[in-house]
Design a protein around this motif. Sequence first.
Motif, PDB file in Angstrom:
ATOM      1  N   ALA A  25      -8.138  -1.861  -3.258  1.00 31.21           N
ATOM      2  CA  ALA A  25      -7.038  -1.230  -2.586  1.00 31.21           C
ATOM      3  C   ALA A  25      -6.548   0.075  -3.442  1.00 31.21           C
ATOM      4  CB  ALA A  25      -5.590  -2.142  -2.506  1.00 31.21           C
ATOM      5  N   ALA A  26      -6.737  -0.181  -4.667  1.00 33.34           N
ATOM      6  CA  ALA A  26      -6.473   1.013  -5.605  1.00 33.34           C
ATOM      7  C   ALA A  26      -7.670   2.012  -5.508  1.00 33.34           C
ATOM      8  CB  ALA A  26      -6.187   0.673  -6.970  1.00 33.34           C
ATOM      9  N   GLN A  57       0.384   6.429  -6.751  1.00 30.71           N
ATOM     10  CA  GLN A  57      -0.773   7.330  -7.149  1.00 30.71           C
ATOM     11  C   GLN A  57      -0.406   9.018  -6.997  1.00 30.71           C
ATOM     12  OE1 GLN A  57      -3.846   5.717  -4.884  1.00 30.71           O
ATOM     13  NE2 GLN A  57      -3.911   4.022  -6.004  1.00 30.71           N
ATOM     14  N   ALA A 113      -0.731  13.657  -0.162  1.00 28.48           N
ATOM     15  CA  ALA A 113       0.159  12.889  -0.643  1.00 28.48           C
ATOM     16  C   ALA A 113       1.823  13.212  -0.180  1.00 28.48           C
ATOM     17  CB  ALA A 113       0.219  12.359  -2.252  1.00 28.48           C
ATOM     18  N   GLY A 137      -6.943   3.965  -2.025  1.00 31.79           N
ATOM     19  CA  GLY A 137      -5.990   4.793  -2.132  1.00 31.79           C
ATOM     20  C   GLY A 137      -6.264   6.058  -2.994  1.00 31.79           C
ATOM     21  N   MET A 168       2.686  12.354   3.530  1.00 38.95           N
ATOM     22  CA  MET A 168       2.343  10.907   4.065  1.00 38.95           C
ATOM     23  C   MET A 168       3.507  10.750   5.193  1.00 38.95           C
ATOM     24  SD  MET A 168       1.719   8.507   0.830  1.00 38.95           S
ATOM     25  CE  MET A 168       3.209   9.271   0.037  1.00 38.95           C
ATOM     26  N   ARG A 221       1.810   1.718  -3.499  1.00 37.12           N
ATOM     27  CA  ARG A 221       1.026   2.151  -4.376  1.00 37.12           C
ATOM     28  C   ARG A 221       0.366   3.708  -3.995  1.00 37.12           C
ATOM     29  NH1 ARG A 221      -2.249  -0.795  -7.008  1.00 37.12           N
ATOM     30  NH2 ARG A 221      -1.558  -2.716  -5.924  1.00 37.12           N
ATOM     31  N   ARG A 222       0.436   4.038  -2.772  1.00 38.49           N
ATOM     32  CA  ARG A 222       0.033   5.507  -2.484  1.00 38.49           C
ATOM     33  C   ARG A 222       1.166   6.715  -3.013  1.00 38.49           C
ATOM     34  NH1 ARG A 222      -1.159   3.473   2.813  1.00 38.49           N
ATOM     35  NH2 ARG A 222       0.933   4.163   3.636  1.00 38.49           N
ATOM     36  N   THR A 271      -8.904   8.383  -0.975  1.00 39.72           N
ATOM     37  CA  THR A 271      -8.640   8.996   0.263  1.00 39.72           C
ATOM     38  C   THR A 271      -7.158   9.927   0.135  1.00 39.72           C
ATOM     39  OG1 THR A 271      -7.201   6.938   0.851  1.00 39.72           O
ATOM     40  CG2 THR A 271      -9.539   7.352   1.533  1.00 39.72           C
ATOM     41  N   THR A 272      -6.704   9.736  -1.069  1.00 32.64           N
ATOM     42  CA  THR A 272      -5.296  10.476  -1.195  1.00 32.64           C
ATOM     43  C   THR A 272      -5.591  11.720  -2.182  1.00 32.64           C
ATOM     44  OG1 THR A 272      -3.975   8.486  -1.030  1.00 32.64           O
ATOM     45  CG2 THR A 272      -2.878  10.288  -1.985  1.00 32.64           C
ATOM     46  N   SER A 312       0.821  -1.199  -0.018  1.00 31.58           N
ATOM     47  CA  SER A 312       0.055  -0.035  -0.067  1.00 31.58           C
ATOM     48  C   SER A 312       0.723   1.249  -0.138  1.00 31.58           C
ATOM     49  CB  SER A 312      -0.761   0.035   1.237  1.00 31.58           C
ATOM     50  OG  SER A 312      -0.244  -0.220   2.522  1.00 31.58           O
ATOM     51  N   ARG A 355      -8.738  10.206 -11.283  1.00 37.95           N
ATOM     52  CA  ARG A 355      -8.886   8.815 -10.805  1.00 37.95           C
ATOM     53  C   ARG A 355      -9.290   7.753 -11.647  1.00 37.95           C
ATOM     54  NH1 ARG A 355     -13.800   9.273  -6.155  1.00 37.95           N
ATOM     55  NH2 ARG A 355     -11.933  10.635  -5.576  1.00 37.95           N
TER      56      ARG A 355
END
Length: 476
Positions: A374-375, A299, A387, A378, A390, A295-296, A381-382, A292, A309
């Motif tokens: 999961a994507a 993204q 970002a 993320g 973080m 991935r964050r 919420t991101t 995760s 998105r």
Amino acid sequence: MTAGVAVTVALVASLGAFIAQSTASMTQRASASLPVDWQVQPGPATMGALSVHEAAAAVAKAARVTKQQAVGYADVDGFEATTGETVQTTGQGKVLGLESTYFQDFPAQFRLLLGNPDGALIAQQTAANLHVTIGDTVSIHGPGVAAANVRIAGIVDLPNADAMFQAIGVAPVAAPQAPPDNVLLLPMDAWQRLFGAEAAAGARRSRIQLHVGLAHDGLPGDPEAAFAQVQGAARNLETRIAGNALVADNLAARLDGVRSDALYAKVLFLFLGAPGALLAAFLTIGVVAAGSGRRRRDQALLRIRGASRAQIMKLAAVEAMCVGVGGTLVGLILAALLSRLFLGAGYFGASPMGWVACAAIAGVVLANAAILVAAWIGASTTSVTSARRMTGSARPRLWQRVYLDLFLLALSAIIFWRTWSTGYQVVLAPEGTPSSSIDYVAFLAPVLAWAGCGLLTIRLGLAGLRRGRGALAIWL
């Protein structure tokens, strides 16, 4: 992630192959151990019943027949034999008329103890009652028939006497409970000379049956489907003969008993194999969750460069399809190797296509669900601002704060203790008759133990990572 999907697919596919192979083996053994599949008895001629040849033609049209023999049955008053200076007599008995090829077509019906099968044969119990052996003479006494003398050529055992002398067309509760003790077997031409006229006239004491062997290579592997197919063929025959003959469907009766065992085996296999497949699925989800952070960051870089998105989700969908398709193919190949190694058969030959489809769908759905969810979380919420802020710290999850893992382990121990204290057993044997008794509450103990141990492992692993990073770095 691909490896996790492959393990999940391989477990599901191998489980399906094992269940299919096991049930097919049960069907094959049940049908192979049956001496005679059908016994067809034409009714009395005075009632317009079919002749033996007409009944044989109807049987051939209703099902695939591999062997068929006409057997004569005659009820007699008894047998008599003189040995030395004594005369022995028996009570009522039966005389069978058999063609010479019957012993080749249905070898499991008889077991030759002494002598040879060419000539008159006598059952072992009857020979003991009359004190006769090979070469002795036995007299047959019947109503309206002069006493006939036959010379014994051999002594046989009848291992399938219950089915051979069953009352066809009579309810099981009304049928005789034991086969006759006094049985004599004659060549068909000799039987016809003694009882053929009575059988042709429709006498109740003399009749002819058809013993039929069906082709088993076309039966489905599942006992339930095989039972339905055989029963359907028997009903087709009953429709063709239109009540002019009676059918004893021995094969359907045997498969009827096997299909309950097959259902129990399926339930048992699913309870044993499903936790492994679920564990592999959870492992895949855990691997996805472990990435995760990466991935964050990815993204966040995409959002900074102006990606929407929808574009982020499209990229995640491509990743999920690559992982899902690749994992599914690897899993099916692994299942094929396991099937060849442990079952001795090719996977697609041992497993129905339904299980293959379920395994493939499970792999694709698992990959898409794990990665896309999961994507989406993320991406939802991101933002660009968040970002940039973080942090590596995270608040403990709800299950960690309420100690759900310890609660599940304690509940599992309580259920296991309660089950163990009652002496619960899955298989019971009351009075020598095995039966199954499944208490589904007993399965809660291992399920809760699995969940509790899994969460406790995560708790200990996170605690070790937080407090032992230096030592872990040195070990690695």
